[in-house]
Motif scaffolding. Structure first.
Motif, PDB file in Angstrom:
ATOM      1  N   UNK A 158      -3.040   4.119  17.464  1.00 39.79           N
ATOM      2  CA  UNK A 158      -1.720   4.750  17.381  1.00 39.79           C
ATOM      3  C   UNK A 158      -0.971   4.326  16.109  1.00 39.79           C
ATOM      4  N   UNK A 159      -1.382   3.226  15.499  1.00 39.22           N
ATOM      5  CA  UNK A 159      -0.753   2.795  14.252  1.00 39.22           C
ATOM      6  C   UNK A 159      -0.896   3.853  13.161  1.00 39.22           C
ATOM      7  N   UNK A 160      -1.976   4.643  13.237  1.00 40.23           N
ATOM      8  CA  UNK A 160      -2.192   5.683  12.232  1.00 40.23           C
ATOM      9  C   UNK A 160      -1.155   6.793  12.324  1.00 40.23           C
ATOM     10  N   UNK A 161      -0.507   6.921  13.476  1.00 37.44           N
ATOM     11  CA  UNK A 161       0.589   7.891  13.595  1.00 37.44           C
ATOM     12  C   UNK A 161       1.702   7.521  12.612  1.00 37.44           C
ATOM     13  N   UNK A 217     -10.720  -6.075  11.477  1.00 33.67           N
ATOM     14  CA  UNK A 217      -9.819  -6.123  10.318  1.00 33.67           C
ATOM     15  C   UNK A 217      -8.733  -5.056  10.439  1.00 33.67           C
ATOM     16  N   UNK A 218      -9.072  -3.935  11.068  1.00 30.80           N
ATOM     17  CA  UNK A 218      -8.205  -2.753  11.069  1.00 30.80           C
ATOM     18  C   UNK A 218      -6.813  -2.975  11.661  1.00 30.80           C
ATOM     19  N   UNK A 219      -6.653  -3.673  12.803  1.00 33.78           N
ATOM     20  CA  UNK A 219      -5.298  -3.806  13.364  1.00 33.78           C
ATOM     21  C   UNK A 219      -4.308  -4.423  12.381  1.00 33.78           C
ATOM     22  N   UNK A 220      -4.771  -5.374  11.582  1.00 32.80           N
ATOM     23  CA  UNK A 220      -3.874  -6.051  10.647  1.00 32.80           C
ATOM     24  C   UNK A 220      -3.686  -5.243   9.362  1.00 32.80           C
ATOM     25  N   UNK A 221      -4.768  -4.629   8.869  1.00 33.76           N
ATOM     26  CA  UNK A 221      -4.659  -3.831   7.648  1.00 33.76           C
ATOM     27  C   UNK A 221      -3.838  -2.566   7.885  1.00 33.76           C
ATOM     28  N   UNK A 222      -4.179  -1.831   8.957  1.00 29.09           N
ATOM     29  CA  UNK A 222      -3.418  -0.622   9.279  1.00 29.09           C
ATOM     30  C   UNK A 222      -2.020  -0.997   9.742  1.00 29.09           C
ATOM     31  N   UNK A 223      -1.912  -2.086  10.498  1.00 27.77           N
ATOM     32  CA  UNK A 223      -0.601  -2.545  10.952  1.00 27.77           C
ATOM     33  C   UNK A 223       0.315  -2.853   9.784  1.00 27.77           C
ATOM     34  N   UNK A 244      -3.382 -11.978   7.419  1.00 24.86           N
ATOM     35  CA  UNK A 244      -4.308 -12.002   8.549  1.00 24.86           C
ATOM     36  C   UNK A 244      -5.490 -11.062   8.298  1.00 24.86           C
ATOM     37  N   UNK A 245      -5.199  -9.896   7.727  1.00 26.95           N
ATOM     38  CA  UNK A 245      -6.267  -8.951   7.398  1.00 26.95           C
ATOM     39  C   UNK A 245      -7.223  -9.551   6.371  1.00 26.95           C
ATOM     40  N   UNK A 246      -6.674 -10.224   5.363  1.00 28.55           N
ATOM     41  CA  UNK A 246      -7.514 -10.860   4.336  1.00 28.55           C
ATOM     42  C   UNK A 246      -8.388 -11.939   4.960  1.00 28.55           C
ATOM     43  N   UNK A 277     -11.636   0.765   4.052  1.00 30.54           N
ATOM     44  CA  UNK A 277     -10.677   1.657   3.396  1.00 30.54           C
ATOM     45  C   UNK A 277      -9.246   1.233   3.697  1.00 30.54           C
ATOM     46  N   UNK A 278      -8.992   0.874   4.950  1.00 28.52           N
ATOM     47  CA  UNK A 278      -7.645   0.442   5.346  1.00 28.52           C
ATOM     48  C   UNK A 278      -7.260  -0.846   4.616  1.00 28.52           C
ATOM     49  N   UNK A 279      -8.228  -1.753   4.472  1.00 34.96           N
ATOM     50  CA  UNK A 279      -7.974  -3.002   3.749  1.00 34.96           C
ATOM     51  C   UNK A 279      -7.696  -2.726   2.279  1.00 34.96           C
ATOM     52  N   UNK A 280      -8.444  -1.782   1.699  1.00 31.66           N
ATOM     53  CA  UNK A 280      -8.241  -1.409   0.296  1.00 31.66           C
ATOM     54  C   UNK A 280      -6.853  -0.820   0.083  1.00 31.66           C
ATOM     55  N   UNK A 281      -6.458   0.081   0.973  1.00 29.29           N
ATOM     56  CA  UNK A 281      -5.148   0.705   0.865  1.00 29.29           C
ATOM     57  C   UNK A 281      -4.040  -0.331   1.044  1.00 29.29           C
ATOM     58  N   UNK A 282      -4.228  -1.249   1.993  1.00 28.36           N
ATOM     59  CA  UNK A 282      -3.240  -2.308   2.207  1.00 28.36           C
ATOM     60  C   UNK A 282      -3.129  -3.200   0.972  1.00 28.36           C
TER      61      UNK A 282
END
Length: 331
Positions: A158-161, A217-223, A244-246, A277-282
């Protein structure tokens, strides 16, 4: 009269029975990478056509997968029902929905109305699917062995919303984005704890599912991206999410590299594409908000690495499909 279906065509259609819904994760990875390249083109002067090309590939792959999985639903409904009933595979039915949420960032410059429609449809479907999965967890006894990183996808998704909705600036979208951010971040904590407990105390996951560890990794990067978009500024909490994502990337990346030498390729390897990809964007967004040579070096290194990973995944998957290996690659 209808002409009889030739053997080659029949074999190709029969092979779609083994098409996993999780393959929509490839669209998620491509969308995230396209958005990252577009941002890098604006901020660092990198070639803009790269992001456009990856975005076009994401749209084409999404359409192809929708048609292919639609054929599977029509020809092999029992296989679809079995996939949806599976305690792990069912979570990946969120991947086509998340794809709907990520595609607006690509199509918005060319078709803003279509982007708005995709986001609204994806938002309604994402919230509905998250509700369904949480209801299932609370109604049917679950096994701890089934608590894999895939459990993160349908609810924390839902974070992607928020990440997609904030740039569109639709009337009434802001409270929806805040709601989605609250749900995603809240459920990320217990789910991450539960999955970590399973990984520590239970037998290791099969090699074919090991790439899904990168989902952690996604919850923290997308978050981070979602919170940054809703809050509108880089504050201490946003920095905590990014770091945290790193840290999780540093923990999981060596496992992924070692796995490459001990496990054959499966379509499940696409599970690494969106988290990267999410980590890269973050990393790119963090670099923009808090400039520095180290942040810039990390962001550009992530962009190069993720591009190479997704390119290799695409080439290997295409080779497998052309050579009729779809069934073997999904087992």
């Amino acid at each position: 009269m209808n002409e009889p279906l030739d053997t080659t065509q029949a074999g190709s259609l029969a092979g779609l029975a083994y098409l996993p819904v999780s393959l929509f994760g490839s669209v998620m990875g491509l969308c995230g990478l396209a958005t990252a390249w577009e941002l890098a083109a604006i901020e660092f002067g990198l070639p803009g056509w790269v992001g456009d090309a990856i975005g076009c590939a994401a749209v084409v792959v999404f359409v192809v997968l929708v048609v292919a999985y639609g054929i599977k639903c029509f020809r092999s409904p029992a296989a679809v029902r079995a996939e949806f009933a599976h305690p792990v595979a069912a979570n990946f039915f969120a991947t086509p929905i998340i794809s709907l949420l990520l595609l607006p960032a690509i199509v918005a410059p060319h078709a803003p109305v279509l982007a708005n429609v995709l986001w609204i449809a994806g938002t309604v479907a994402m919230i509905g699917f998250a509700w369904l999965i949480v209801s299932r967890w609370m109604s049917v006894r679950q096994q701890i062995a089934h608590a894999t990183p895939a459990w993160i996808v349908p609810v924390v998704g839902t974070l992607n919303i928020s990440t997609a909705g904030v740039p569109l600036a639709l009337p009434g979208a802001q409270p929806v984005c805040v709601f989605a951010l609250a749900v995603g971040l809240f459920f990320a904590v217990p789910l991450f704890t539960l999955i970590l407990s399973r990984l520590i105390f239970e037998v290791p996951m099969p090699h074919s599912l090991q790439p899904s560890l990168m989902i952690l990794v996604a919850p923290f990067a997308v978050g981070f991206s979602a919170y940054l978009g809703v809050a509108g500024r880089l504050d201490l909490f946003a920095e905590l999410l990014f770091y945290l994502a790193v840290f999780m990337l540093a923990v999981l990346l060596p496992k992924l590299v070692r796995l490459r030498n001990c496990s054959p390729f499966h379509t499940s390897w696409w599970a690494v594409s969106f988290p990267l990809s999410a980590m890269t964007l973050a990393a790119l967004k963090f670099c923009i908000e808090k400039p520095g040579w180290l942040a810039q070096a990390f962001a550009l290194s992530m962009l190069a690495f993720t591009t190479l990973v997704i390119l290799s995944l695409g080439l290997r998957t295409g080779k497998g499909i052309v050579e009729g290996e779809l069934r073997a690659l999904t087992l």
